[in-house]
Design a protein around this motif. Sequence first.
Motif, PDB file in Angstrom:
ATOM      1  N   VAL A 177       0.856  -1.190   0.000  1.00 23.49           N
ATOM      2  CA  VAL A 177       0.000   0.000   0.000  1.00 23.49           C
ATOM      3  C   VAL A 177       0.889   1.236   0.000  1.00 23.49           C
ATOM      4  N   TRP A 178       0.352   2.356  -0.485  1.00 17.62           N
ATOM      5  CA  TRP A 178       1.106   3.607  -0.545  1.00 17.62           C
ATOM      6  C   TRP A 178       0.291   4.721   0.106  1.00 17.62           C
ATOM      7  N   PRO A 179       0.981   5.690   0.738  1.00 23.92           N
ATOM      8  CA  PRO A 179       0.286   6.865   1.268  1.00 23.92           C
ATOM      9  C   PRO A 179      -0.338   7.677   0.135  1.00 23.92           C
ATOM     10  N   VAL A 180      -1.513   8.235   0.418  1.00 21.82           N
ATOM     11  CA  VAL A 180      -2.269   8.992  -0.578  1.00 21.82           C
ATOM     12  C   VAL A 180      -2.572  10.379  -0.030  1.00 21.82           C
ATOM     13  N   LYS A 181      -2.498  11.401  -0.887  1.00 19.92           N
ATOM     14  CA  LYS A 181      -3.085  12.690  -0.527  1.00 19.92           C
ATOM     15  C   LYS A 181      -3.825  13.226  -1.737  1.00 19.92           C
ATOM     16  N   VAL A 182      -4.928  13.937  -1.450  1.00 18.84           N
ATOM     17  CA  VAL A 182      -5.736  14.534  -2.499  1.00 18.84           C
ATOM     18  C   VAL A 182      -5.660  16.043  -2.320  1.00 18.84           C
TER      19      VAL A 182
END
Length: 103
Positions: free
Chosen positions: A88-93
């Motif tokens: 899994v990877w960190p996400v930002k929107v």
Amino acid sequence: MSNWTDVAAEADLFDGAGIPVAPGGRDIALFSVNGEVFATSNLCTHGNASLCEGFIEGHEIECPFHQGRFDLRTGAATFAPCTEPIQVWPVKVEGGRVFLDLA
Ligand code: FES
């Protein structure tokens, strides 16, 4: 060190579904769950299935091949026949774009 990479428009995501993205040639699936976005390896660890074509149940993705499951938040395998976790990877929107920390 973080390395935020723009991978998709937020508008490309649909709640309760996944889409594939390929930053740097990687095979990654983005999932939108109740307005939150998660990024995981798109490839099931049990076989050659694309998880973006699976079914979201709560915070789990069910593989379309043998109905194994993974937790979208941690990548942990949560239901047989899956036993190995997915990455899994960190996400930002931000500003209508979806960024992943691929570092
Ligand atoms: Fe995903 Fe078998 S290929 S559960």
